[in-house]
Design an enzyme around this catalytic site. Sequence first.
Site, PDB file in Angstrom:
ATOM      1  N   ARG A  78       1.124   2.001  12.144  1.00 24.10           N
ATOM      2  CA  ARG A  78      -0.019   2.726  11.610  1.00 24.10           C
ATOM      3  C   ARG A  78      -0.968   3.145  12.741  1.00 24.10           C
ATOM      4  O   ARG A  78      -2.166   3.289  12.543  1.00 24.10           O
ATOM      5  CB  ARG A  78      -0.762   1.863  10.581  1.00 24.10           C
ATOM      6  CG  ARG A  78       0.028   1.693   9.274  1.00 24.10           C
ATOM      7  CD  ARG A  78      -0.812   1.111   8.167  1.00 24.10           C
ATOM      8  NE  ARG A  78      -0.045   0.920   6.936  1.00 24.10           N
ATOM      9  CZ  ARG A  78       0.192   1.862   6.028  1.00 24.10           C
ATOM     10  NH1 ARG A  78      -0.245   3.078   6.262  1.00 24.10           N
ATOM     11  NH2 ARG A  78       0.888   1.602   4.940  1.00 24.10           N
ATOM     12  N   ASP A 143       3.057   6.514  -2.589  1.00 20.09           N
ATOM     13  CA  ASP A 143       1.810   6.746  -3.328  1.00 20.09           C
ATOM     14  C   ASP A 143       1.758   8.114  -3.992  1.00 20.09           C
ATOM     15  O   ASP A 143       0.924   8.334  -4.874  1.00 20.09           O
ATOM     16  CB  ASP A 143       0.591   6.635  -2.390  1.00 20.09           C
ATOM     17  CG  ASP A 143       0.553   5.303  -1.667  1.00 20.09           C
ATOM     18  OD1 ASP A 143      -0.092   5.233  -0.603  1.00 20.09           O
ATOM     19  OD2 ASP A 143       1.197   4.357  -2.137  1.00 20.09           O
ATOM     20  N   GLY A 186      -0.302   2.112  -4.430  1.00 21.71           N
ATOM     21  CA  GLY A 186      -0.773   3.481  -4.630  1.00 21.71           C
ATOM     22  C   GLY A 186      -1.997   3.795  -3.812  1.00 21.71           C
ATOM     23  O   GLY A 186      -2.489   4.904  -3.806  1.00 21.71           O
ATOM     24  N   GLN A 290       8.052  -2.654  -3.793  1.00 21.14           N
ATOM     25  CA  GLN A 290       8.024  -1.234  -4.183  1.00 21.14           C
ATOM     26  C   GLN A 290       8.428  -0.311  -3.024  1.00 21.14           C
ATOM     27  O   GLN A 290       8.730   0.861  -3.228  1.00 21.14           O
ATOM     28  CB  GLN A 290       6.615  -0.859  -4.681  1.00 21.14           C
ATOM     29  CG  GLN A 290       6.219  -1.593  -5.956  1.00 21.14           C
ATOM     30  CD  GLN A 290       4.723  -1.553  -6.207  1.00 21.14           C
ATOM     31  OE1 GLN A 290       4.217  -0.679  -6.890  1.00 21.14           O
ATOM     32  NE2 GLN A 290       3.999  -2.540  -5.661  1.00 21.14           N
TER      33      GLN A 290
HETATM   34  O1  F6P Z   1       0.823   3.860   1.648  1.00 19.59           O
HETATM   35  C1  F6P Z   1       1.814   3.031   1.138  1.00 19.59           C
HETATM   36  C2  F6P Z   1       1.244   1.673   0.878  1.00 19.59           C
HETATM   37  O2  F6P Z   1       2.252   0.857   0.388  1.00 19.59           O
HETATM   38  C3  F6P Z   1       0.080   1.669  -0.091  1.00 19.59           C
HETATM   39  O3  F6P Z   1       0.493   1.833  -1.439  1.00 19.59           O
HETATM   40  C4  F6P Z   1      -0.523   0.331   0.205  1.00 19.59           C
HETATM   41  O4  F6P Z   1      -1.865   0.239  -0.200  1.00 19.59           O
HETATM   42  C5  F6P Z   1      -0.397   0.282   1.736  1.00 19.59           C
HETATM   43  O5  F6P Z   1       0.727   1.078   2.071  1.00 19.59           O
HETATM   44  C6  F6P Z   1      -0.197  -1.102   2.305  1.00 19.59           C
HETATM   45  O6  F6P Z   1      -0.368  -0.977   3.715  1.00 19.59           O
HETATM   46  P1  F6P Z   1       0.376  -1.983   4.739  1.00 19.59           P
HETATM   47  O7  F6P Z   1       1.837  -1.668   4.689  1.00 19.59           O
HETATM   48  O8  F6P Z   1      -0.245  -1.629   6.084  1.00 19.59           O
HETATM   49  O9  F6P Z   1       0.058  -3.366   4.274  1.00 19.59           O
END
Ligand code: F6P
Length: 364
Positions: A78, A143, A186, A290
């Site tokens: 990220r 999402d 989401g 998911q």
């Molecule tokens: O954007 C996809 C997602 O799974 C979102 O639905 C969720 O809020 C977020 O990523 C979780 O982020 P991470 O994988 O950084 O914990």
Amino acid sequence: MAGSGAKTFGILTAGGDCPGLNAAIRGVCRAAHDRYGMSVVGIADGYRGLIDGDCRILRPDDFSGILTRGGTILGTSREKPFKARAREETNDIGEDKVAAIKATYQKLKLDCLVVLGGNGTNTTGYLLSREGLNVLGLPKTIDNDIMGTDRTFGFHSALSIATEAIDRLHSTAQSHSRVMIIELMGHKAGWLALYAGVAGGGDIILIPEIPYDIKAIARHLEKRTASGRSFSIVAVAEGALSVEEAAMEKKERKKYRAEAGAPSVAYRLAREIEAETGLETRATVLGYTQRGGIPSASDRVLATSLGTAAANLLAKGDYGKMVALQGDRIGAVELSVPAGKVKTVPQDHYMIDTAMAVGTCMGV
Ligand code: F6P
């Protein structure tokens, strides 16, 4: 504006992973390599690989046989290069991350950078295109919250996973005469909870776009009990919030939630429902399942179509775009369209009326 076609391009996957990423990589790379004779540079772990120069030539064997594989063969992160620049931070070698990306792009002699990702990834792609890089984006996320495309790949697979989980909750809810809450991903949008709630026959569906009134939820549950239904299923989006929380400032809401001591909305809601109705309630957070496993057939087709469409744009030298599903065709929009935006569920979206027409309570 189309220019001369690409000969060498870089490809990266960034943001949350999802089923379909490898299908999309395969679509871009096989079409670009086999149809147009292009060379492919795989970039590791999203934008982090560009900053660190962690890249390698991909051979046909690298992008064959990956259609059905979950996750991403390239890895992801990220990393938000422009965020660091905004805070005037630099990476650990004291270098501006954006400058490092541009240096790697030039060093690799890339004609274009193909980025597979969600809002953040395509926004970074847009900002890099304003810095002079040639960029093409593909809309990826479970999402389904990317402006400019009717659907993102990853969404349908997550919808199938979430629906199967809701199906499974029906039997245990019935056996125990309980209210079962399932929290779905989401981020700030309610697409997954809305569609999975309808697909799974949820009695109550709560999404961020419609702050919920616990009294309305209680009334609906009590009406169900009075009509002889011994259990209920509640599908709640992770970003859902009560009308009281919606009226709070962000800092106040954070404090309120910390004091509530519940890890997420499903647990707060379970406590609120038990307090309002006395009904035995349990919470399940479906979480990262998911995003796991193999892509659905629909996502394989969408990801492959978007990938080959990106290869066609590469061949034309038509950069600065995100390929997109538009009705029943694959088109493209300027990268400025998804940049910095989130596509939430419109209040008048037909799926909300569909849910309500079959007696689902939307929390109001
Ligand atoms: O954007 C996809 C997602 O799974 C979102 O639905 C969720 O809020 C977020 O990523 C979780 O982020 P991470 O994988 O950084 O914990």
